[in-house]
Design a protein around this motif. Structure first.
Motif, PDB file in Angstrom:
ATOM      1  N   ARG A   1      -4.275   5.190   5.762  1.00  0.00           N
ATOM      2  CA  ARG A   1      -3.532   4.326   6.666  1.00  0.00           C
ATOM      3  C   ARG A   1      -4.272   3.674   7.561  1.00  0.00           C
ATOM      4  O   ARG A   1      -3.988   2.418   8.119  1.00  0.00           O
ATOM      5  CB  ARG A   1      -2.452   5.186   7.306  1.00  0.00           C
ATOM      6  CG  ARG A   1      -1.483   5.705   6.314  1.00  0.00           C
ATOM      7  CD  ARG A   1      -0.601   6.885   6.969  1.00  0.00           C
ATOM      8  NE  ARG A   1      -1.295   7.954   7.287  1.00  0.00           N
ATOM      9  CZ  ARG A   1      -0.470   8.950   7.752  1.00  0.00           C
ATOM     10  NH1 ARG A   1       0.664   9.006   8.334  1.00  0.00           N
ATOM     11  NH2 ARG A   1      -1.167  10.262   8.004  1.00  0.00           N
ATOM     12  N   SER A   2      -5.353   4.424   8.180  1.00  0.00           N
ATOM     13  CA  SER A   2      -6.209   3.734   9.207  1.00  0.00           C
ATOM     14  C   SER A   2      -6.988   2.585   8.705  1.00  0.00           C
ATOM     15  O   SER A   2      -7.144   1.641   9.404  1.00  0.00           O
ATOM     16  CB  SER A   2      -7.276   4.705   9.646  1.00  0.00           C
ATOM     17  OG  SER A   2      -7.993   5.400   8.679  1.00  0.00           O
TER      18      SER A   2
ATOM     19  N   THR B   1      -5.569   0.298   6.852  1.00  0.00           N
ATOM     20  CA  THR B   1      -4.398  -0.815   6.776  1.00  0.00           C
ATOM     21  C   THR B   1      -4.427  -1.341   8.275  1.00  0.00           C
ATOM     22  O   THR B   1      -4.469  -2.590   8.615  1.00  0.00           O
ATOM     23  CB  THR B   1      -3.011  -0.257   6.423  1.00  0.00           C
ATOM     24  OG1 THR B   1      -3.474  -0.113   5.132  1.00  0.00           O
ATOM     25  CG2 THR B   1      -2.327  -1.410   6.442  1.00  0.00           C
TER      26      THR B   1
ATOM     27  N   ARG C   1      -1.792   7.626  12.782  1.00  0.00           N
ATOM     28  CA  ARG C   1      -0.552   8.499  12.227  1.00  0.00           C
ATOM     29  C   ARG C   1       0.628   8.405  13.026  1.00  0.00           C
ATOM     30  O   ARG C   1       0.741   7.921  14.098  1.00  0.00           O
ATOM     31  CB  ARG C   1      -1.240  10.140  11.950  1.00  0.00           C
ATOM     32  CG  ARG C   1      -2.216  10.020  11.351  1.00  0.00           C
ATOM     33  CD  ARG C   1      -2.917  11.513  11.275  1.00  0.00           C
ATOM     34  NE  ARG C   1      -3.123  11.874  12.742  1.00  0.00           N
ATOM     35  CZ  ARG C   1      -2.798  13.090  13.506  1.00  0.00           C
ATOM     36  NH1 ARG C   1      -2.747  14.033  12.676  1.00  0.00           N
ATOM     37  NH2 ARG C   1      -3.043  13.138  14.636  1.00  0.00           N
TER      38      ARG C   1
ATOM     39  N   CYS D   1      -6.596   8.447  10.522  1.00  0.00           N
ATOM     40  CA  CYS D   1      -5.448   9.107  10.093  1.00  0.00           C
ATOM     41  C   CYS D   1      -5.945  10.345   9.442  1.00  0.00           C
ATOM     42  O   CYS D   1      -6.804  10.849   9.963  1.00  0.00           O
ATOM     43  CB  CYS D   1      -4.718   7.859   9.324  1.00  0.00           C
ATOM     44  SG  CYS D   1      -5.677   7.891   7.641  1.00  0.00           S
TER      45      CYS D   1
ATOM     46  N   TYR E   1       1.678   4.041  12.207  1.00  0.00           N
ATOM     47  CA  TYR E   1       1.490   3.202  11.006  1.00  0.00           C
ATOM     48  C   TYR E   1       2.774   2.708  10.609  1.00  0.00           C
ATOM     49  O   TYR E   1       2.724   1.532  10.282  1.00  0.00           O
ATOM     50  CB  TYR E   1       0.860   4.243   9.834  1.00  0.00           C
ATOM     51  CG  TYR E   1       0.686   3.685   8.602  1.00  0.00           C
ATOM     52  CD1 TYR E   1      -0.418   2.899   8.324  1.00  0.00           C
ATOM     53  CD2 TYR E   1       1.703   3.585   7.534  1.00  0.00           C
ATOM     54  CE1 TYR E   1      -0.580   2.198   6.970  1.00  0.00           C
ATOM     55  CE2 TYR E   1       1.551   3.233   6.301  1.00  0.00           C
ATOM     56  CZ  TYR E   1       0.480   2.315   5.769  1.00  0.00           C
ATOM     57  OH  TYR E   1       0.027   1.476   4.827  1.00  0.00           O
ATOM     58  N   ASP E   2       3.796   3.233  10.434  1.00  0.00           N
ATOM     59  CA  ASP E   2       5.067   2.856   9.875  1.00  0.00           C
ATOM     60  C   ASP E   2       5.642   1.818  10.788  1.00  0.00           C
ATOM     61  O   ASP E   2       6.298   0.599  10.141  1.00  0.00           O
ATOM     62  CB  ASP E   2       6.120   4.024   9.564  1.00  0.00           C
ATOM     63  CG  ASP E   2       5.868   4.760   8.289  1.00  0.00           C
ATOM     64  OD1 ASP E   2       5.065   4.119   7.504  1.00  0.00           O
ATOM     65  OD2 ASP E   2       6.326   5.954   8.435  1.00  0.00           O
TER      66      ASP E   2
ATOM     67  N   LYS F   1       0.947  -1.133   0.010  1.00  0.00           N
ATOM     68  CA  LYS F   1      -0.040  -0.045  -0.039  1.00  0.00           C
ATOM     69  C   LYS F   1       0.865   1.228   0.086  1.00  0.00           C
ATOM     70  O   LYS F   1       0.588   2.283  -0.648  1.00  0.00           O
ATOM     71  CB  LYS F   1      -0.867   0.034   1.117  1.00  0.00           C
ATOM     72  CG  LYS F   1      -2.079   1.134   1.248  1.00  0.00           C
ATOM     73  CD  LYS F   1      -2.892   1.038   2.350  1.00  0.00           C
ATOM     74  CE  LYS F   1      -4.218   0.615   2.045  1.00  0.00           C
ATOM     75  NZ  LYS F   1      -5.333   0.719   2.867  1.00  0.00           N
ATOM     76  N   ARG F   2       2.117   1.216   0.799  1.00  0.00           N
ATOM     77  CA  ARG F   2       2.871   2.438   0.615  1.00  0.00           C
ATOM     78  C   ARG F   2       3.456   2.851  -0.596  1.00  0.00           C
ATOM     79  O   ARG F   2       3.468   3.802  -0.849  1.00  0.00           O
ATOM     80  CB  ARG F   2       4.068   2.210   1.687  1.00  0.00           C
ATOM     81  CG  ARG F   2       3.668   2.149   2.917  1.00  0.00           C
ATOM     82  CD  ARG F   2       4.843   2.003   4.067  1.00  0.00           C
ATOM     83  NE  ARG F   2       4.505   1.613   5.404  1.00  0.00           N
ATOM     84  CZ  ARG F   2       4.726   0.513   6.044  1.00  0.00           C
ATOM     85  NH1 ARG F   2       5.984  -0.144   5.698  1.00  0.00           N
ATOM     86  NH2 ARG F   2       4.246   0.456   6.969  1.00  0.00           N
TER      87      ARG F   2
END
Length: 171
Positions: free
Chosen positions: A101-102, A104, A55, A96, A73-74, A2-3
């Motif tokens: 991101r949320s 995921t 986030r 997020c 997230y990361d 996704k990134r």
């Protein structure tokens, strides 16, 4: 994966191809594996949810929803959630900046057995766009909102946009 898609899409949108609506943007990135909850539904008095901010810490420090737990997230670590939320049927709302991101993080929670996970539609940007309070690292109301990037900040209509500081090698 996704990134990588987010990075490619950001490059494409910078080239002049941009989304016309938030709905179209979210359709492009999300598969609705985590159902959305609207801001209006979340603020209803009967809605008792645990809020998870997907986030990064630097974004959370600038602005977050009241009582939200920063899970990142990361470097998301599921143990951060399982240590704090034992009831897997408890309503959990993940957010997020916009709701990408949320999703995921919400999917990871569902895979871990959490049964009542929802993604805040439009994230903190829509929250602020609807004139709801956000809080800084001292838990004081603020008009500042971490804008994630200059390109993505176009979705934030209210508040003061705070941009990430450039990395040393970006100067």
């Amino acid at each position: 994966m996704k990134r990588i898609i987010i990075s490619i899409s950001l490059l494409v949108s910078v080239s002049g191809f941009s989304q016309e609506s938030l709905s179209e943007l979210l359709k492009q990135y999300n598969d609705k594996g985590v159902p959305y909850i609207t801001i209006q539904e979340l603020v209803m008095p009967k809605t008792k949810a645990i809020l998870l901010d997907a986030r990064e810490q630097k974004e959370y420090q600038v602005s977050h929803l009241k009582d939200a737990i920063c899970v990142g997230y990361d470097f998301f670590d599921l143990k951060t959630v399982t240590d704090k939320i034992k009831d897997k049927d408890q309503l959990i709302v993940v957010y997020c900046s916009l709701g990408i991101r949320s999703e995921t993080i919400g999917e990871k929670l569902k895979e871990a057995g959490y049964t009542n996970v929802q993604n805040l539609y439009g994230g903190i940007f829509e929250w602020k766009n609807n004139n709801f309070e956000v809080y800084n690292s001292n838990n004081k109301p603020t008009d500042s909102v971490h804008a994630f990037s200059e390109e993505w900040s176009k979705w934030l209509k209210n508040g003061i946009k705070i941009y990430p500081k450039p990395k040393k090698n970006d100067r």
